[in-house]
Design an enzyme around this catalytic site. Structure first.
Site, PDB file in Angstrom:
ATOM      1  N   ARG A 198      85.718 -64.732 -65.794  1.00  0.00           N
ATOM      2  CA  ARG A 198      86.093 -63.685 -64.837  1.00  0.00           C
ATOM      3  C   ARG A 198      85.371 -64.013 -63.526  1.00  0.00           C
ATOM      4  O   ARG A 198      84.138 -63.885 -63.444  1.00  0.00           O
ATOM      5  CB  ARG A 198      85.691 -62.312 -65.353  1.00  0.00           C
ATOM      6  CG  ARG A 198      86.273 -61.153 -64.533  1.00  0.00           C
ATOM      7  CD  ARG A 198      85.856 -59.788 -65.088  1.00  0.00           C
ATOM      8  NE  ARG A 198      86.395 -59.539 -66.412  1.00  0.00           N
ATOM      9  CZ  ARG A 198      87.601 -59.052 -66.649  1.00  0.00           C
ATOM     10  NH1 ARG A 198      88.402 -58.779 -65.644  1.00  0.00           N
ATOM     11  NH2 ARG A 198      88.009 -58.841 -67.890  1.00  0.00           N
TER      12      ARG A 198
ATOM     13  N   LYS B  87      87.369 -68.351 -71.381  1.00  0.00           N
ATOM     14  CA  LYS B  87      87.713 -67.241 -70.489  1.00  0.00           C
ATOM     15  C   LYS B  87      86.611 -67.049 -69.441  1.00  0.00           C
ATOM     16  O   LYS B  87      85.432 -66.981 -69.784  1.00  0.00           O
ATOM     17  CB  LYS B  87      87.894 -65.942 -71.283  1.00  0.00           C
ATOM     18  CG  LYS B  87      89.074 -65.977 -72.237  1.00  0.00           C
ATOM     19  CD  LYS B  87      89.209 -64.671 -72.996  1.00  0.00           C
ATOM     20  CE  LYS B  87      88.040 -64.434 -73.938  1.00  0.00           C
ATOM     21  NZ  LYS B  87      88.227 -63.239 -74.767  1.00  0.00           N
TER      22      LYS B  87
ATOM     23  N   THR C   3      92.963 -54.184 -80.382  1.00  0.00           N
ATOM     24  CA  THR C   3      94.009 -53.696 -79.473  1.00  0.00           C
ATOM     25  C   THR C   3      95.004 -54.796 -79.114  1.00  0.00           C
ATOM     26  O   THR C   3      95.982 -54.533 -78.423  1.00  0.00           O
ATOM     27  CB  THR C   3      93.391 -53.149 -78.177  1.00  0.00           C
ATOM     28  OG1 THR C   3      92.669 -54.204 -77.523  1.00  0.00           O
ATOM     29  CG2 THR C   3      92.450 -51.993 -78.472  1.00  0.00           C
ATOM     30  N   ALA C   4      94.748 -56.024 -79.544  1.00  0.00           N
ATOM     31  CA  ALA C   4      95.623 -57.192 -79.345  1.00  0.00           C
ATOM     32  C   ALA C   4      95.692 -57.660 -77.897  1.00  0.00           C
ATOM     33  O   ALA C   4      96.532 -58.501 -77.560  1.00  0.00           O
ATOM     34  CB  ALA C   4      97.033 -56.913 -79.875  1.00  0.00           C
TER      35      ALA C   4
ATOM     36  N   ASP D  78      88.154 -67.717 -78.157  1.00  0.00           N
ATOM     37  CA  ASP D  78      86.902 -67.700 -77.386  1.00  0.00           C
ATOM     38  C   ASP D  78      85.920 -68.683 -78.028  1.00  0.00           C
ATOM     39  O   ASP D  78      86.172 -69.243 -79.097  1.00  0.00           O
ATOM     40  CB  ASP D  78      86.296 -66.289 -77.315  1.00  0.00           C
ATOM     41  CG  ASP D  78      86.157 -65.653 -78.691  1.00  0.00           C
ATOM     42  OD1 ASP D  78      85.791 -66.349 -79.661  1.00  0.00           O
ATOM     43  OD2 ASP D  78      86.428 -64.441 -78.806  1.00  0.00           O
TER      44      ASP D  78
ATOM     45  N   ASP E  58      91.502 -65.354 -85.363  1.00  0.00           N
ATOM     46  CA  ASP E  58      90.340 -64.517 -85.061  1.00  0.00           C
ATOM     47  C   ASP E  58      89.973 -63.770 -86.337  1.00  0.00           C
ATOM     48  O   ASP E  58      90.743 -63.762 -87.301  1.00  0.00           O
ATOM     49  CB  ASP E  58      90.649 -63.530 -83.932  1.00  0.00           C
ATOM     50  CG  ASP E  58      89.433 -63.243 -83.058  1.00  0.00           C
ATOM     51  OD1 ASP E  58      88.293 -63.482 -83.532  1.00  0.00           O
ATOM     52  OD2 ASP E  58      89.622 -62.797 -81.923  1.00  0.00           O
TER      53      ASP E  58
ATOM     54  N   ASP F 236      84.524 -27.373 -93.846  1.00  0.00           N
ATOM     55  CA  ASP F 236      83.901 -27.851 -92.614  1.00  0.00           C
ATOM     56  C   ASP F 236      83.939 -29.375 -92.486  1.00  0.00           C
ATOM     57  O   ASP F 236      83.358 -29.935 -91.557  1.00  0.00           O
ATOM     58  CB  ASP F 236      82.453 -27.362 -92.515  1.00  0.00           C
ATOM     59  CG  ASP F 236      81.562 -27.901 -93.625  1.00  0.00           C
ATOM     60  OD1 ASP F 236      82.099 -28.540 -94.562  1.00  0.00           O
ATOM     61  OD2 ASP F 236      80.335 -27.705 -93.551  1.00  0.00           O
TER      62      ASP F 236
ATOM     63  N   HIS G 124      82.232 -59.912 -88.987  1.00  0.00           N
ATOM     64  CA  HIS G 124      82.482 -60.282 -87.592  1.00  0.00           C
ATOM     65  C   HIS G 124      81.532 -61.389 -87.144  1.00  0.00           C
ATOM     66  O   HIS G 124      81.911 -62.258 -86.347  1.00  0.00           O
ATOM     67  CB  HIS G 124      82.319 -59.044 -86.700  1.00  0.00           C
ATOM     68  CG  HIS G 124      82.628 -59.296 -85.261  1.00  0.00           C
ATOM     69  ND1 HIS G 124      83.890 -59.665 -84.832  1.00  0.00           N
ATOM     70  CD2 HIS G 124      81.842 -59.245 -84.143  1.00  0.00           C
ATOM     71  CE1 HIS G 124      83.865 -59.815 -83.505  1.00  0.00           C
ATOM     72  NE2 HIS G 124      82.645 -59.571 -83.080  1.00  0.00           N
TER      73      HIS G 124
END
Length: 327
Positions: free
Chosen positions: A203, A201, A232-233, A178, A227, A44, A137
């Site tokens: 938006r 950056k 996801t690059a 960033d 970084d 399982d 991180h």
């Protein structure tokens, strides 16, 4: 690699499933054989751990990145800690080259969990005595643990690669993608004696593409983006294009943790980035070994940290010295 046997037989290193090649390198550098442990699954999906040697009174170091599949590797680590505690290990030291669930380190909006604190609690409550980690991180994650944490940095290893590359010793600039990564970029820039730049950056409104403004001079220079991880690059490839548009003559990227999920490899190969320098904190499968990717091993750095911790010596010199092997 070190071939001499380590003098204290009570120091034992075990590898779980996430990154055995790195664990083998670390054990060889320390001068010990990897401990014998088997990890299997019931039908399982439940994980079963068997430690096939005595560890009574031993100082045990478990090598486990909580990388994909994150939940399996995290659960395997927790079960291993419990097994070691019940087998009377004297100390249980968890070596986490890559710490998953680290991106949720605060409440960025209402009703969000802080999963990096939750995972820290789980590791502590399972019975770990110490954590040795590489490039969290966010640095405040050290404080999420109620046990000692030694936090190693990948910047010296990455810097050594650039210092050894004669093509990258003039007209270079280190760029943070960033504002949050400025401290990391500054650390690398100090090692390679370069100025820094920052990508700001913005938006303008929902569903409108981000506008990237560059703070600092990149025109006519080779830019090195840094970084802590590349997932996801998307961010790193857009940043690279913005640097080229601003006049950078070449763009390189580097990170400690090569997560490289989803379309990452395709994006990197189709980008203007010339090389991506990463560490082996996460084991890369064959399909992710792009010609653009250069791996720098963290094995010597972690091995030296393990020996210093075991011998009650200072770990802080490792923040300056550069230990590197290029695969």
């Amino acid at each position: 690699m070190t071939t001499e046997h380590y003098k204290d037989p009570k120091l034992k290193i075990f590898s779980l499933s996430s990154n055995r090649p790195l664990a083998e390198k670390i054990a060889a550098e320390v001068g010990v054989e990897l401990g014998i442990v088997s990890s299997t699954q019931f039908s399982d999906g439940e994980i079963k751990i068997n430690i096939d040697e005595s560890i009574r009174g031993a100082h045990v170091y478990i090598i486990q990145s909580t990388s994909f599949p994150v939940n399996d590797h995290l659960m395997e680590l927790l079960i291993m800690i419990d097994a070691l505690k019940r087998a009377s290990a004297k100390t249980i030291n968890v070596v986490i080259p890559y710490y998953g669930y680290a991106r949720q380190d605060r409440k960025a909006q209402s009703r969000e969990p802080i999963t990096s604190k939750l995972v820290a609690n789980m590791i502590t409550d399972a019975g770990a005595d110490r954590v040795l980690a590489l490039d969290f991180h966010a640095p405040q994650i050290q404080g999420f643990f109620d046990i000692p944490v030694d936090h190693l940095l990948g910047a010296p290893l990455l810097a050594n690669y650039f210092l050894d590359n004669e093509m990258l010793q003039n007209d270079i600039v280190v760029v943070s993608p960033d504002h949050g990564g400025v401290t990391r970029a500054r650390k690398l820039a100090e090692f390679i004696h370069a100025p820094i730049a920052i990508i700001d950056k913005r938006r303008p409104k929902a569903n409108v593409a981000e506008v990237m403004n560059i703070i600092g001079d990149v025109k006519g220079k080779k830019a090195i983006l840094i970084d802590d991880m590349i997932d996801t690059a998307g961010t790193i490839t857009l940043a690279a294009q913005a640097l080229q548009d601003a006049g950078a003559t070449a763009v390189y990227a580097c990170c400690t943790h090569a997560v490289l999920s989803g379309p990452a490899i395709e994006r990197l190969e189709n980008s203007i980035i010339q090389e991506v320098i990463v560490t082996d904190s996460i084991q890369l499968p064959e399909e992710k070994m792009s010609p653009k990717i250069v791996q720098v091993s963290v094995s010597q750095l972690i091995a030296e940290a393990i020996k210093r911790i075991h011998e009650n010596r200072s770990v802080s010199p490792l923040f300056q010295e550069k230990f590197t092997i290029i695969d």
